[in-house]
Design a protein around this motif. Structure first.
Motif, short mmCIF file in Angstrom:
data_model
loop_
_atom_site.label_atom_id
_atom_site.label_comp_id
_atom_site.label_asym_id
_atom_site.label_seq_id
_atom_site.Cartn_x
_atom_site.Cartn_y
_atom_site.Cartn_z
N LEU A 243 0.81 -1.22 0.00
CA LEU A 243 0.00 0.00 0.00
C LEU A 243 0.84 1.27 0.00
CD1 LEU A 243 -2.86 -0.93 2.50
CD2 LEU A 243 -3.01 -0.78 0.02
N ALA A 244 2.07 1.21 -0.49
CA ALA A 244 2.93 2.40 -0.51
C ALA A 244 2.31 3.53 -1.32
CB ALA A 244 4.31 2.04 -1.07
N ASP A 245 1.55 3.19 -2.36
CA ASP A 245 0.94 4.22 -3.21
C ASP A 245 -0.17 4.98 -2.50
OD1 ASP A 245 2.65 3.47 -5.20
OD2 ASP A 245 1.17 2.31 -6.32
N TYR A 246 -0.61 4.48 -1.34
CA TYR A 246 -1.71 5.12 -0.62
C TYR A 246 -1.23 5.93 0.58
CZ TYR A 246 -5.04 2.30 -3.26
OH TYR A 246 -5.79 1.75 -4.26
N ALA A 247 0.07 6.19 0.68
CA ALA A 247 0.64 6.86 1.84
C ALA A 247 -0.03 8.20 2.15
CB ALA A 247 2.14 7.07 1.65
N ALA A 248 -0.41 8.95 1.13
CA ALA A 248 -1.00 10.28 1.33
C ALA A 248 -2.52 10.24 1.48
CB ALA A 248 -0.63 11.20 0.17
N SER A 249 -3.13 9.06 1.30
CA SER A 249 -4.59 8.94 1.41
C SER A 249 -5.02 8.91 2.87
CB SER A 249 -5.06 7.66 0.71
OG SER A 249 -4.72 7.67 -0.65
N TYR A 250 -6.35 8.98 3.08
CA TYR A 250 -6.92 8.92 4.42
C TYR A 250 -7.77 7.66 4.54
CZ TYR A 250 -5.15 13.56 5.41
OH TYR A 250 -4.31 14.62 5.64
N PRO A 251 -7.98 7.16 5.77
CA PRO A 251 -8.67 5.88 5.95
C PRO A 251 -10.02 5.78 5.25
CG PRO A 251 -7.64 6.52 8.01
CD PRO A 251 -7.44 7.67 7.06
N HIS A 252 -10.79 6.87 5.22
CA HIS A 252 -12.13 6.79 4.62
C HIS A 252 -12.08 6.48 3.12
CE1 HIS A 252 -11.12 11.03 3.62
NE2 HIS A 252 -11.89 10.81 2.55
N ALA A 253 -10.94 6.73 2.49
CA ALA A 253 -10.82 6.49 1.05
C ALA A 253 -10.45 5.05 0.73
CB ALA A 253 -9.77 7.44 0.46
N LEU A 254 -10.21 4.23 1.74
CA LEU A 254 -9.76 2.85 1.53
C LEU A 254 -10.89 1.86 1.80
CD1 LEU A 254 -7.05 4.36 1.67
CD2 LEU A 254 -6.12 2.43 2.95
N SER A 255 -10.80 0.72 1.15
CA SER A 255 -11.75 -0.36 1.40
C SER A 255 -11.46 -0.99 2.77
CB SER A 255 -11.63 -1.44 0.32
OG SER A 255 -10.40 -2.12 0.43
N GLY A 256 -12.38 -1.83 3.24
CA GLY A 256 -12.17 -2.51 4.51
C GLY A 256 -10.92 -3.36 4.50
N GLY A 257 -10.67 -4.05 3.38
CA GLY A 257 -9.48 -4.88 3.29
C GLY A 257 -8.20 -4.06 3.31
N GLN A 258 -8.23 -2.90 2.67
CA GLN A 258 -7.06 -2.03 2.68
C GLN A 258 -6.82 -1.44 4.06
OE1 GLN A 258 -8.56 0.31 -0.59
NE2 GLN A 258 -6.94 -0.40 -1.97
N GLN A 259 -7.89 -1.08 4.76
CA GLN A 259 -7.74 -0.57 6.12
C GLN A 259 -7.13 -1.64 7.03
OE1 GLN A 259 -11.16 1.46 7.80
NE2 GLN A 259 -11.80 2.16 5.79
N GLN A 260 -7.54 -2.88 6.81
CA GLN A 260 -6.97 -3.97 7.60
C GLN A 260 -5.46 -4.06 7.38
OE1 GLN A 260 -5.59 -7.07 6.77
NE2 GLN A 260 -5.69 -8.05 8.77
#
Length: 368
Positions: free
Chosen positions: A144-161
Motif C-alpha cells: 500500500l505504498a501508493d496510498y501513503a497520502a490517502s486517508y482511511p475513509h478512502a480505503l476499502s475494509g481490506g485495505q484498512q486492515q
C-alpha cells in the motif's frame, strides 16, 4: 490499485529483529466475584509460530490477548517473553515496553491522519525522517505504498486492515497479536486478505497470536490451535490433531457438524440407529456418545447398510445437504453428499458409514 488485485510481487519484504517465545503460565482473570474469564490457562507461542486462539464468544480469547498486550492485568499467573517475566506478581511492563504489536478488531485507524501518519504514529523513538522511512517500508510490505497520502475513509475494509497490520509491524515487534482481524470483511474478500496476511506474517517472521471464533479460519492460518471454552484451555495442537483426535464432543463439534447418538456399551460396541460402532476402549455398561460427521455417509439408491428416506434436500453447489428419516433415530439424520450422487427422483436410499468420520466419547467426560 485495488486490494483484491494486489500481487505479492508488489510488496517488499523486511523481517523483524527477532521472533520471541511468548508463554502464559497459570493465567487466571476475573471481573469480580463469580465473573471468571480465564481459569488456569497455560500456553506457549513458539518463536515464528502462528498460534490461533479459538473458541465461542465469552471463552476468554480476547482477554488472554489483552493480558499479553498489557491492556488487561491477570488475577494470578505470569506472562513471559523469551523466559523474561513481563507480567506477574512482582513485574508489570507497560504495553509500550513489551515489543508486542496489536491489531484491533475494528482496525482503530485515526480518521484525521494520513495512511503514512497512521503507520508511523507509534514510532515515537525515531526521528521524523527515520519514522517516515520505517512507515514506508511497512506500507510497502503490505502493498500500500501508493496510498501513503490517502486517508482511511478512502480505503476499502481490506485495505484498512492492511494499514492496521502495517502500523503494528512498523516497530518490528517480537510478537504480533491480532483480535479477529478479518471479521469485518465480506466472505469473498476475507479469503484473499487472510491469505495475504499470512504471507506477510511468514515474511516478517514475528510470532503471531490470532483470535478467531471460526474453526476453518484457524485451520487455514495456524501452525497450532488453542481451543478455549468457559475460560479454560480445552485442547491445543495442530489442526489435524484437533480434527482427527478431538478430546471431547465439544472439540469435535467445533470443527465439524455432527449427528449425535446416545447408547450404552455392550460387548465393546454401541448400537445406534446408523449401525453398531466398536468401542474397544470403553467398559461394558458405560454410557457412550457416538458422533458422526455429516460427511460420514456414502449414499446409494440400490444397496448399503442402512435404509433411509429423504425428508429434505438442499442444493449447495458442490454438495447437497440431506435430512433423512432413519428407523430408531429420534431426530432427522443429516448428510452432506457430493452433488449428483443421487438422482433427482431419489427418495428411499441406502447409507453406508465411513468409519473415519465416526467419533466415540464416554458420556460423562463430554463436559471437558
Amino acid at each position: 490499485m485495488k486490494l483484491e488485485n494486489t500481487q505479492t510481487a508488489s510488496r517488499v519484504t523486511a523481517g523483524v529483529t527477532f521472533a520471541a517465545r511468548l508463554a502464559f503460565e497459570n493465567i487466571c482473570h476475573s471481573f469480580g466475584p463469580g465473573a471468571e474469564t480465564l481459569r488456569d490457562v497455560s500456553l506457549i507461542a513458539e518463536p515464528g509460530e502462528v498460534l490461533c486462539l479459538l473458541g465461542p464468544s465469552g471463552s476468554g480469547k480476547t482477554t488472554l490477548l489483552r493480558i499479553a498486550a498489557g491492556i488487561e492485568v491477570q488475577s494470578t499467573g505470569r506472562v513471559l517473553l523469551n523466559d523474561r517475566e513481563i507480567a506477574g506478581p512482582s513485574v508489570f511492563l507497560p504495553p509500550e515496553k513489551r515489543s508486542i504489536g496489536l491489531v484491533f478488531q475494528d482496525f482503530a485507524l485515526f480518521p484525521h491522519l494520513s495512511i503514512l501518519d497512521n503507520v508511523r504514529f507509534g514510532l515515537t523513538a525515531l526521528s521524523a525522517e527515520e519514522g517516515r522511512r520505517e512507515a514506508m517500508i511497512a506500507l510497502s510490505r503490505v502493498g500500500l505504498a501508493d496510498y501513503a497520502a490517502s486517508y482511511p475513509h478512502a480505503l476499502s475494509g481490506g485495505q484498512q486492515q492492511r494499514v492496521a497490520l502495517a502500523r503494528a509491524l512498523a516497530p518490528r515487534p517480537a510478537v504480533l497479536l491480532m483480535d479477529e482481524p478479518f471479521s469485518g470483511l465480506d466472505s469473498r474478500l476475507k479469503d484473499a486478505v487472510r491469505a495475504e496476511t499470512l504471507a506477510i506474517l511468514r515474511e516478517s517472521r514475528a510470532t503471531a497470536i490470532v483470535v478467531t471464533h471460526d474453526a476453518e479460519e484457524a485451520m487455514r492460518m495456524a501452525d497450532r490451535i488453542a481451543l478455549l471454552k468457559d475460560g479454560r484451555l480445552v485442547q491445543s495442537g495442530r489442526a489435524e490433531d484437533l480434527y482427527l483426535k478431538p478430546a471431547s464432543l465439544f472439540v469435535a463439534g467445533f470443527f465439524s457438524e455432527l449427528n449425535v447418538f446416545r447408547g450404552r456399551v455392550n460387548g465393546h460396541c454401541v448400537d445406534t440407529p446408523i449401525g453398531r460402532v466398536p468401542a474397544p476402549d470403553l467398559a461394558d455398561g458405560a454410557d457412550a456418545t457416538v458422533a458422526v460427521r455429516l460427511t460420514g455417509f456414502d449414499v446409494s439408491e440400490t444397496a448399503g447398510e442402512i435404509e433411509a428416506r429423504i425428508l429434505s434436500r438442499r442444493f449447495l453447489g458442490v454438495v447437497e445437504l440431506l435430512e433423512l428419516a432413519v428407523s430408531g433415530a429420534e431426530a432427522p439424520v443429516r448428510a452432506r453428499i457430493r452433488c449428483g450422487a443421487l438422482s433427482a427422483k431419489a427418495r428411499d436410499i441406502w447409507l453406508s458409514l465411513r468409519k473415519s468420520d465416526v467419533l466415540l466419547f464416554e458420556t460423562q467426560r463430554e463436559s471437558a
